[in-house]
Design a protein around this motif. Sequence first.
Motif, PDB file in Angstrom:
ATOM      1  N   GLU A 131      64.144  80.189  60.225  1.00 53.86           N
ATOM      2  CA  GLU A 131      64.165  78.815  61.006  1.00 53.86           C
ATOM      3  C   GLU A 131      64.058  77.784  59.938  1.00 53.86           C
ATOM      4  OE1 GLU A 131      61.967  76.050  64.334  1.00 53.86           O
ATOM      5  OE2 GLU A 131      61.401  78.356  64.030  1.00 53.86           O
ATOM      6  N   PRO A 132      65.054  77.035  59.570  1.00 53.22           N
ATOM      7  CA  PRO A 132      64.645  76.208  58.426  1.00 53.22           C
ATOM      8  C   PRO A 132      63.769  74.867  58.913  1.00 53.22           C
ATOM      9  CG  PRO A 132      66.682  75.695  59.362  1.00 53.22           C
ATOM     10  CD  PRO A 132      66.427  77.075  60.248  1.00 53.22           C
ATOM     11  N   MET A 133      62.835  74.456  58.052  1.00 55.37           N
ATOM     12  CA  MET A 133      62.015  73.469  58.122  1.00 55.37           C
ATOM     13  C   MET A 133      62.362  72.186  57.457  1.00 55.37           C
ATOM     14  SD  MET A 133      60.105  75.246  60.513  1.00 55.37           S
ATOM     15  CE  MET A 133      58.705  73.864  60.801  1.00 55.37           C
ATOM     16  N   VAL A 134      62.439  71.133  58.044  1.00 52.64           N
ATOM     17  CA  VAL A 134      63.008  70.150  57.315  1.00 52.64           C
ATOM     18  C   VAL A 134      61.868  68.792  57.060  1.00 52.64           C
ATOM     19  CG1 VAL A 134      64.563  68.134  57.544  1.00 52.64           C
ATOM     20  CG2 VAL A 134      65.346  70.256  58.070  1.00 52.64           C
ATOM     21  N   SER A 135      61.590  68.434  55.871  1.00 51.29           N
ATOM     22  CA  SER A 135      60.603  67.435  55.516  1.00 51.29           C
ATOM     23  C   SER A 135      61.368  66.203  55.728  1.00 51.29           C
ATOM     24  CB  SER A 135      60.246  67.742  54.310  1.00 51.29           C
ATOM     25  OG  SER A 135      59.113  66.699  54.067  1.00 51.29           O
ATOM     26  N   ALA A 136      60.528  65.388  56.573  1.00 55.91           N
ATOM     27  CA  ALA A 136      61.086  63.946  56.787  1.00 55.91           C
ATOM     28  C   ALA A 136      60.650  63.183  55.565  1.00 55.91           C
ATOM     29  CB  ALA A 136      60.503  63.355  58.141  1.00 55.91           C
ATOM     30  N   THR A 137      59.569  63.290  54.789  1.00 61.47           N
ATOM     31  CA  THR A 137      59.386  62.507  53.750  1.00 61.47           C
ATOM     32  C   THR A 137      60.012  62.948  52.381  1.00 61.47           C
ATOM     33  OG1 THR A 137      57.359  63.877  53.485  1.00 61.47           O
ATOM     34  CG2 THR A 137      57.111  62.098  55.082  1.00 61.47           C
ATOM     35  N   TYR A 138      60.435  64.115  52.292  1.00 61.83           N
ATOM     36  CA  TYR A 138      60.963  64.739  50.874  1.00 61.83           C
ATOM     37  C   TYR A 138      61.773  63.799  50.430  1.00 61.83           C
ATOM     38  CZ  TYR A 138      62.975  67.682  47.422  1.00 61.83           C
ATOM     39  OH  TYR A 138      63.288  68.183  46.262  1.00 61.83           O
ATOM     40  N   PRO A 139      63.076  63.247  50.952  1.00 62.47           N
ATOM     41  CA  PRO A 139      63.965  62.644  50.571  1.00 62.47           C
ATOM     42  C   PRO A 139      63.540  61.372  49.895  1.00 62.47           C
ATOM     43  CG  PRO A 139      64.713  63.511  52.448  1.00 62.47           C
ATOM     44  CD  PRO A 139      63.318  63.707  52.310  1.00 62.47           C
ATOM     45  N   GLN A 140      62.701  60.898  50.428  1.00 63.88           N
ATOM     46  CA  GLN A 140      61.932  59.489  49.916  1.00 63.88           C
ATOM     47  C   GLN A 140      61.140  59.825  48.822  1.00 63.88           C
ATOM     48  OE1 GLN A 140      62.626  56.391  50.630  1.00 63.88           O
ATOM     49  NE2 GLN A 140      61.561  55.641  49.018  1.00 63.88           N
ATOM     50  N   LYS A 141      60.478  60.985  48.652  1.00 67.22           N
ATOM     51  CA  LYS A 141      59.663  61.326  47.456  1.00 67.22           C
ATOM     52  C   LYS A 141      60.304  61.659  46.548  1.00 67.22           C
ATOM     53  CE  LYS A 141      55.325  62.378  49.994  1.00 67.22           C
ATOM     54  NZ  LYS A 141      54.417  63.596  50.447  1.00 67.22           N
TER      55      LYS A 141
END
Length: 562
Positions: A5-15
């Motif tokens: 199950e892939p877990m997506v970070s909502a903050t990673y693209p901005q960081k």
Amino acid sequence: MSAVEPMVSATYPQKLLEGVGNLWQLGVLCDVTLEAGGVHFPAHRVVLASASSYCRALFLGDAGLETIVQLRGIQPEGLENVLNFLYSGKLCLSPDNLRETIRAAEVLLVREAIRLCCAFQGTTTAPRGRVTEAPQDEQYVQKLQQDASRELLERMGMQGTRKPTVFELVLSWLGKSPVRFPEATKILGQLHFPLMSPTELQGPIQATSTMETDLTCPKALSYHRHAGAQPALQTEHGCPQAAVPTLLVLGGRGPNNQLNGGVWAMMLANGTWRQIGKLATPLYNHAVAVLSGFLYILGGQSKFDPAGQHPSNEVFRFDPQHGTWLQVAGMLQRRSRFHGAVLGEAIVAVGGGTLLGKLTSTVEIYEPIQDTWKWLVPFPVPVADHAGTTHEGLLYIAGGFSSGKTLNLLSSYLPRLHRWVPNHPLTFSRCEHSLAASRNTIFCVGGRTLSPAGAWVHVAETECYSPSTDQWTVLRLISLGRCQLSMVGYEDQLYVTGGGSLGTRTKEATVLVSKPAGWAWQEVGFLPQPLLDHASCIFALPHYGVPAPQERETHPQPSGYP
């Protein structure tokens, strides 16, 4: 095994964007510099290629090795604003900087920045410090993209970017929006489709409906279907927009009489060498001709045989755009030790040794549009080891070997009258020499002749011929004791490559140049190996095919001769 199950970070693209932005602010790991108005902006190729359509096409092409990219027609303030957007996602706009920012976004083809500028221009109620994605005038956006694309194509053509890269960029811009189709033909008309291979043309043409109605692409496919006639079908769209003149050296006899099969190019500016291809078979005593941007290799011998009993009549054509060889119609006569030259829109082969070493006076001409050879008026005498050049539409043949002696004859062929005309003879009889035209003068260099005692001796004197006065002048200041050399003229310079010395029994590897201002030979480089009985010419290579500086050859050692 349980499902992943892939877990997506909502903050990673901005960081991630913030991290890249910090590296840019610190100037860390920057590998390219954009220049506008004399101001330099270090940046990262991967970031620019990800956000800018222009940079992506440029860096993926052969011009992408450049470390400084000069951008014309934009101000430093506008470029800095767009770069800030690429690294932060925020575009700081005001009525004062809007025009410069739009222009920079146009040149770099940053679509999102263009949209934000249009939104700002059309929004008067947006809160301070915030630009909204309000509806824009799509036709205005398309006009910006169209103008930018045209400028991009011109710039990339000058920088030598490969056409498939530009083609892919244009197709990505066209997309599937019907709004863009009316202007598609105007933009696509700037592409040089004949420079692309049939494989590169077929897929996108079939996939893009607007291309099917454009006459440029079918013409390009027809150009490829008639391969032999391409020099005659050549137009401005079949020529590279950026080409560099180089000195080509092809074939010849090297150390221990081993035949050379390489095609080597030397940049005239710095003596850098690079092998750009190989002959279909190693050759010597052959001829070369350059016609409409194509290189032709004619006849010669593929096995070392001093008697020259088995010359070839094969003709191969080299396409510098794709680095490919094509075998075209063979000559009517097998030939070695002959002269080949371009005359008008055709190629002429004069004299030489044929089967069993017999000399011939036959002359034939090749016309690419029919891919056929036909006979012309024979030369006055059977001859081999002669030299020739073309000047102002006439073909000149000087010296040579015939009936057991060297000649001092100079004859010119008049195409309109279909006849050979005798001119004032050479001062010195000679064979295995070289002839080249520079400006309004024809130069004769090197060679050898038979002494009264029947021994071979060098003809060291250089002669120059004035076609307007029909007179020869001896230039003793640039004497050269070599034979079986090759010489070409380019602008006001003469380039001599290789050759052999009777006195030292060695083959030469030096490349010499002489200018009329000083009338002295200057050493400008060395061949990849000592050579004689080779061929050379001046040939324009595409910008992406020029020699690389790191491939300069070292001083080779001479070998035994002959």
